[in-house]
Design a protein around this motif. Structure first.
Motif, PDB file in Angstrom:
ATOM      1  N   PRO A   5      56.001  21.052  38.801  1.00  0.00           N
ATOM      2  CA  PRO A   5      55.585  20.114  37.760  1.00  0.00           C
ATOM      3  C   PRO A   5      56.623  20.000  36.665  1.00  0.00           C
ATOM      4  CG  PRO A   5      53.843  21.691  38.283  1.00  0.00           C
ATOM      5  CD  PRO A   5      55.082  22.170  38.953  1.00  0.00           C
ATOM      6  N   ASP A   6      56.700  18.832  36.102  1.00  0.00           N
ATOM      7  CA  ASP A   6      57.606  18.597  34.987  1.00  0.00           C
ATOM      8  C   ASP A   6      56.822  18.707  33.691  1.00  0.00           C
ATOM      9  OD1 ASP A   6      59.454  17.813  33.185  1.00  0.00           O
ATOM     10  OD2 ASP A   6      59.546  15.720  33.806  1.00  0.00           O
ATOM     11  N   PRO A   7      57.052  19.748  32.869  1.00  0.00           N
ATOM     12  CA  PRO A   7      56.266  19.926  31.645  1.00  0.00           C
ATOM     13  C   PRO A   7      56.571  18.891  30.585  1.00  0.00           C
ATOM     14  CG  PRO A   7      58.029  21.545  31.745  1.00  0.00           C
ATOM     15  CD  PRO A   7      58.025  20.827  33.063  1.00  0.00           C
ATOM     16  N   ALA A   8      57.595  18.098  30.759  1.00  0.00           N
ATOM     17  CA  ALA A   8      57.949  17.100  29.750  1.00  0.00           C
ATOM     18  C   ALA A   8      57.631  15.685  30.218  1.00  0.00           C
ATOM     19  CB  ALA A   8      59.429  17.213  29.406  1.00  0.00           C
ATOM     20  N   ARG A   9      56.656  15.563  31.131  1.00  0.00           N
ATOM     21  CA  ARG A   9      56.269  14.236  31.612  1.00  0.00           C
ATOM     22  C   ARG A   9      55.717  13.418  30.450  1.00  0.00           C
ATOM     23  NH1 ARG A   9      54.286  13.300  37.583  1.00  0.00           N
ATOM     24  NH2 ARG A   9      55.348  15.275  37.774  1.00  0.00           N
ATOM     25  N   GLY A  10      55.358  12.225  30.563  1.00  0.00           N
ATOM     26  CA  GLY A  10      55.111  11.282  29.484  1.00  0.00           C
ATOM     27  C   GLY A  10      54.077  11.688  28.459  1.00  0.00           C
ATOM     28  N   PRO A  11      53.818  10.790  27.472  1.00  0.00           N
ATOM     29  CA  PRO A  11      52.968  11.124  26.345  1.00  0.00           C
ATOM     30  C   PRO A  11      51.474  11.094  26.643  1.00  0.00           C
ATOM     31  CG  PRO A  11      53.794   8.877  26.136  1.00  0.00           C
ATOM     32  CD  PRO A  11      54.458   9.488  27.335  1.00  0.00           C
ATOM     33  N   ASP A  12      51.024  10.524  27.752  1.00  0.00           N
ATOM     34  CA  ASP A  12      49.597  10.399  28.025  1.00  0.00           C
ATOM     35  C   ASP A  12      49.155  11.385  29.100  1.00  0.00           C
ATOM     36  OD1 ASP A  12      49.278   8.327  26.193  1.00  0.00           O
ATOM     37  OD2 ASP A  12      50.034   6.874  27.638  1.00  0.00           O
ATOM     38  N   VAL A  13      49.509  12.635  28.909  1.00  0.00           N
ATOM     39  CA  VAL A  13      49.150  13.686  29.856  1.00  0.00           C
ATOM     40  C   VAL A  13      48.037  14.507  29.212  1.00  0.00           C
ATOM     41  CG1 VAL A  13      49.983  15.702  31.108  1.00  0.00           C
ATOM     42  CG2 VAL A  13      51.474  13.724  30.821  1.00  0.00           C
ATOM     43  N   TRP A  14      46.840  14.437  29.772  1.00  0.00           N
ATOM     44  CA  TRP A  14      45.672  15.071  29.148  1.00  0.00           C
ATOM     45  C   TRP A  14      45.099  16.143  30.063  1.00  0.00           C
ATOM     46  CZ3 TRP A  14      45.685  13.697  24.342  1.00  0.00           C
ATOM     47  CH2 TRP A  14      46.091  12.419  23.969  1.00  0.00           C
TER      48      TRP A  14
ATOM     49  N   PRO B  88      54.980  18.381  25.483  1.00  0.00           N
ATOM     50  CA  PRO B  88      56.204  17.887  24.840  1.00  0.00           C
ATOM     51  C   PRO B  88      56.340  16.382  24.956  1.00  0.00           C
ATOM     52  CG  PRO B  88      56.660  19.768  26.273  1.00  0.00           C
ATOM     53  CD  PRO B  88      55.262  19.348  26.556  1.00  0.00           C
ATOM     54  N   GLY B  89      56.691  15.754  23.855  1.00  0.00           N
ATOM     55  CA  GLY B  89      56.880  14.313  23.855  1.00  0.00           C
ATOM     56  C   GLY B  89      55.606  13.518  23.725  1.00  0.00           C
ATOM     57  N   GLY B  90      54.451  14.180  23.675  1.00  0.00           N
ATOM     58  CA  GLY B  90      53.173  13.484  23.549  1.00  0.00           C
ATOM     59  C   GLY B  90      52.317  14.123  22.483  1.00  0.00           C
ATOM     60  N   ASP B  91      51.010  13.977  22.615  1.00  0.00           N
ATOM     61  CA  ASP B  91      50.058  14.531  21.656  1.00  0.00           C
ATOM     62  C   ASP B  91      49.490  15.837  22.193  1.00  0.00           C
ATOM     63  OD1 ASP B  91      50.497  12.326  20.133  1.00  0.00           O
ATOM     64  OD2 ASP B  91      48.621  11.310  20.641  1.00  0.00           O
ATOM     65  N   ALA B  92      49.570  16.872  21.384  1.00  0.00           N
ATOM     66  CA  ALA B  92      48.926  18.125  21.759  1.00  0.00           C
ATOM     67  C   ALA B  92      47.420  18.014  21.577  1.00  0.00           C
ATOM     68  CB  ALA B  92      49.491  19.279  20.925  1.00  0.00           C
ATOM     69  N   LEU B  93      47.007  17.403  20.472  1.00  0.00           N
ATOM     70  CA  LEU B  93      45.574  17.244  20.197  1.00  0.00           C
ATOM     71  C   LEU B  93      45.380  15.909  19.497  1.00  0.00           C
ATOM     72  CD1 LEU B  93      43.154  19.950  18.832  1.00  0.00           C
ATOM     73  CD2 LEU B  93      43.085  17.619  17.951  1.00  0.00           C
TER      74      LEU B  93
ATOM     75  N   ALA C  11      51.317  24.473  18.834  1.00  0.00           N
ATOM     76  CA  ALA C  11      51.210  23.146  19.440  1.00  0.00           C
ATOM     77  C   ALA C  11      52.604  22.583  19.652  1.00  0.00           C
ATOM     78  CB  ALA C  11      50.398  22.221  18.545  1.00  0.00           C
ATOM     79  N   THR C  12      52.935  22.302  20.905  1.00  0.00           N
ATOM     80  CA  THR C  12      54.153  21.558  21.226  1.00  0.00           C
ATOM     81  C   THR C  12      53.707  20.149  21.556  1.00  0.00           C
ATOM     82  OG1 THR C  12      55.218  23.555  22.080  1.00  0.00           O
ATOM     83  CG2 THR C  12      56.179  21.445  22.704  1.00  0.00           C
ATOM     84  N   GLY C  13      53.874  19.280  20.599  1.00  0.00           N
ATOM     85  CA  GLY C  13      53.296  17.946  20.650  1.00  0.00           C
ATOM     86  C   GLY C  13      52.591  17.679  19.331  1.00  0.00           C
ATOM     87  N   SER C  14      52.228  16.455  19.083  1.00  0.00           N
ATOM     88  CA  SER C  14      51.650  16.063  17.800  1.00  0.00           C
ATOM     89  C   SER C  14      50.178  16.456  17.699  1.00  0.00           C
ATOM     90  CB  SER C  14      51.783  14.551  17.600  1.00  0.00           C
ATOM     91  OG  SER C  14      53.132  14.146  17.664  1.00  0.00           O
ATOM     92  N   ILE C  15      49.773  16.826  16.488  1.00  0.00           N
ATOM     93  CA  ILE C  15      48.356  16.980  16.147  1.00  0.00           C
ATOM     94  C   ILE C  15      47.955  15.713  15.398  1.00  0.00           C
ATOM     95  CG2 ILE C  15      46.638  18.319  14.893  1.00  0.00           C
ATOM     96  CD1 ILE C  15      47.828  19.865  17.162  1.00  0.00           C
ATOM     97  N   ARG C  16      47.023  14.950  15.949  1.00  0.00           N
ATOM     98  CA  ARG C  16      46.613  13.687  15.332  1.00  0.00           C
ATOM     99  C   ARG C  16      45.118  13.721  15.033  1.00  0.00           C
ATOM    100  NH1 ARG C  16      50.701   9.964  15.674  1.00  0.00           N
ATOM    101  NH2 ARG C  16      52.351  10.415  17.197  1.00  0.00           N
ATOM    102  N   LEU C  17      44.793  13.544  13.738  1.00  0.00           N
ATOM    103  CA  LEU C  17      43.398  13.569  13.290  1.00  0.00           C
ATOM    104  C   LEU C  17      43.109  12.388  12.362  1.00  0.00           C
ATOM    105  CD1 LEU C  17      43.185  17.396  12.503  1.00  0.00           C
ATOM    106  CD2 LEU C  17      42.138  16.231  14.459  1.00  0.00           C
ATOM    107  N   PRO C  18      43.496  11.177  12.719  1.00  0.00           N
ATOM    108  CA  PRO C  18      43.254  10.044  11.815  1.00  0.00           C
ATOM    109  C   PRO C  18      41.761   9.773  11.653  1.00  0.00           C
ATOM    110  CG  PRO C  18      43.991   9.275  13.962  1.00  0.00           C
ATOM    111  CD  PRO C  18      44.148  10.762  13.974  1.00  0.00           C
TER     112      PRO C  18
END
Length: 510
Positions: free
Chosen positions: A179-188, A234-239, A257-264
């Motif tokens: 697996p590629d751990p840096a695959r795109g931003p929409d990996v959930w 990486p490169g996407g949202d952590a949470l 967290a490697t990735g963004s924390i978003r709580l808007p």
């Protein structure tokens, strides 16, 4: 439908145990041989078919009466365990089991359910209803855990669990074809929009997610606790928790967290804690625009990698430290009632000004907010320093005439927040004038009718444009002193205008 005669020996043991709720333990007791990671090699003596489990829950054992609880330990579950839509009033518990295929609990209504220490290739719990607790502690999910719009009346426990996004379970361009751990931003790894948990959600020490956690619109009425957890996307949202609602959210004590924390738009009634957290967000480490919370503990273990965006957020108490604010800090519209720093007292105002200096562009509200807090705690001098810094920050946004006038207000009266500077200018010019006009002899306007000449009083008479001291109407100069006098008159008008403007600004500084 299976009957008792169609069951294997382990399956008959399970059916026989259901009426009493006894545990059926199929483990060998040989340590590593019972690790669910190697469950694919377990033989027939430890194998239970998924259809046998489903039949037990739906019909009950033929001779044993109604099912009280189904408790299975150390089993290899073959086939597709699909409990979608099932309504069951018994406890369901799997411990240390190996599931060959995804578990489906979609739209099921269950009592307390646990899959702990298991190996599971993903779980679909869309619209799942659990009257009680849902435990996944120490389980490994080799595929997405879906709890979209699930409703749990008790607790959700994920401590020690390992989640891996579905996108990362397929072969990719990673090392050795893995697996590629840096695959795109929409990996959930966890897809749980609209999840409602009446109790607490615990994903503490040992929790690991390869892929982000999607918690849009989720409600954690008993709080979300993720101390020492780790999320890698990486490169996407952590949470991602747009419009999330919670009593408390704790991402602390080494939470990484490697990735963004978003709580808007999130509403966290008591506390959002990022104490001793590690935020490696890339472009954005923390995006919490329109966040509403009681205590905001933004005290990470190291400076966040990426921006911290708190625009239009609200906090009753802000806790911060020397690592809180990266170079890209966005605070326009951020309001707070109080600030608590690690050291006693509010801390040096110079540190707070350095904090605001990190803002991208001119944000007057951020300076007004800080000045308001200083006034609230009785630090009027510090409040004036903040407002003075606000005007200096504004200067580059003005046109050339505005910048010139702004600089004049700064050096003369400090925009009205330092009126004593005008006194220093007045004293300095008065002394200079007394020295210049003390050399040579002036001319009388009306010979024999003039008051005695005083170089100091004559200088003050030129500097003060309103009223008069009788000197400039009685005496005049020619030559260099005449032009110096004109300069003093012009300077006096400018100084007086600046003083009046500064006083007006002070009286209307908010």
């Amino acid at each position: 439908m299976l009957t008792y005669e169609h069951l294997s020996e382990p399956e008959r043991r399970l059916w026989d145990a259901c009426p009493t709720g006894s545990v059926v333990d199929l483990r060998s007791g040989e340590g590593s041989a019972d690790d669910p990671a190697g469950g694919a090699a377990w033989g027939d003596g430890r194998t239970v078919r998924a259809e046998a489990i489903t039949a037990a829950l739906l019909a009950g054992p033929g001779l044993g009466g109604p099912v009280r609880a189904l408790r299975l330990t150390g089993a290899r579950v073959t086939g597709h365990l699909d409990l979608g839509g099932i309504v069951s009033g018994c406890e369901l518990r799997f411990e240390g089991c190996h599931f060959e295929e995804q578990v489906v609990l979609r739209d099921a209504s269950l009592r307390s359910t646990a899959l702990t220490g298991c190996r599971i290739p993903g779980l679909d719990g869309w619209l799942l209803k659990v009257d009680g607790n849902l435990f996944f502690e120490d389980s490994v999910f080799d595929g997405r855990l879906t709890l979209t719009r699930a409703h749990i009346t008790g607790e959700l426990r994920l401590s020690g669990a390992h989640l891996t996004a579905t996108e990362l379970t397929a072969p990719g361009p990673g090392p050795a074809g893995g697996p590629d751990p840096a695959r795109g931003p929409d990996v959930w790894a966890l897809w749980a929009g609209g999840l409602v948990i009446e109790g607490g959600c615990f994903a503490r020490k040992g929790f690991r997610s390869r892929g982000g956690l999607r918690l849009v619109g989720a409600r954690f009425n008993g709080g979300l606790f993720m101390e020492r957890a780790r999320i890698d996307n990486p490169g996407g949202d952590a949470l991602t928790g747009d419009d999330l609602s919670a009593s408390t959210v704790v991402l602390s004590d080494g939470f990484t967290a490697t990735g963004s924390i978003r709580l808007p738009g999130a509403v966290i009634r008591s506390r959002l804690s990022l104490d001793s957290a590690v935020l490696n967000g890339g472009a954005v480490a923390l995006a919490a625009v329109r966040l509403t919370t009681g205590d905001l503990q933004l005290t990470p273990a190291a400076p966040p990698t990426g921006a911290v965006d708190l625009q239009d957020a609200q906090a009753v108490v802000l806790h911060d430290n020397e690592h809180s604010w990266p170079a890209d800090t966005r605070l326009d519209g951020f309001t707070y009632t109080s600030i608590q720093a690690p050291a006693a007292g509010p801390g040096p105002v110079a540190d707070r000004l350095a904090w605001l200096a990190r803002l991208q562009g001119y944000s007057p509200q951020a300076y007004e907010q800080l000045a308001s807090w200083y006034r609230r705690i009785g630090h009027e001098d510090d409040a004036r320093r903040v407002l003075l810094a606000k005007q200096r920050r504004r200067r580059p946004t003005l046109g050339p005439p505005g910048r010139l006038w702004s600089r004049l207000l700064d050096v003369t009266v400090g925009y009205g927040y330092r009126p004593w500077q005008a006194v220093l200018w007045l004293l300095g010019l008065a002394l200079l004038g007394a020295l210049v006009f003390g050399q040579g002899t002036p001319h009388e306007v009306k010979r024999g009718e003039s008051v005695p000449f005083s170089p100091l009083v004559y200088t003050l008479d030129l500097l003060i444009p309103i009223g008069g001291l009788g000197q400039r109407t009685a005496w005049y100069w020619t030559g260099p002193q005449q032009w110096f006098g004109y300069t003093l008159i012009a300077t006096g008008w400018l100084l007086t205008t600046a003083v009046i403007s500064g006083i007006s600004r002070t009286l209307n500084r908010t």
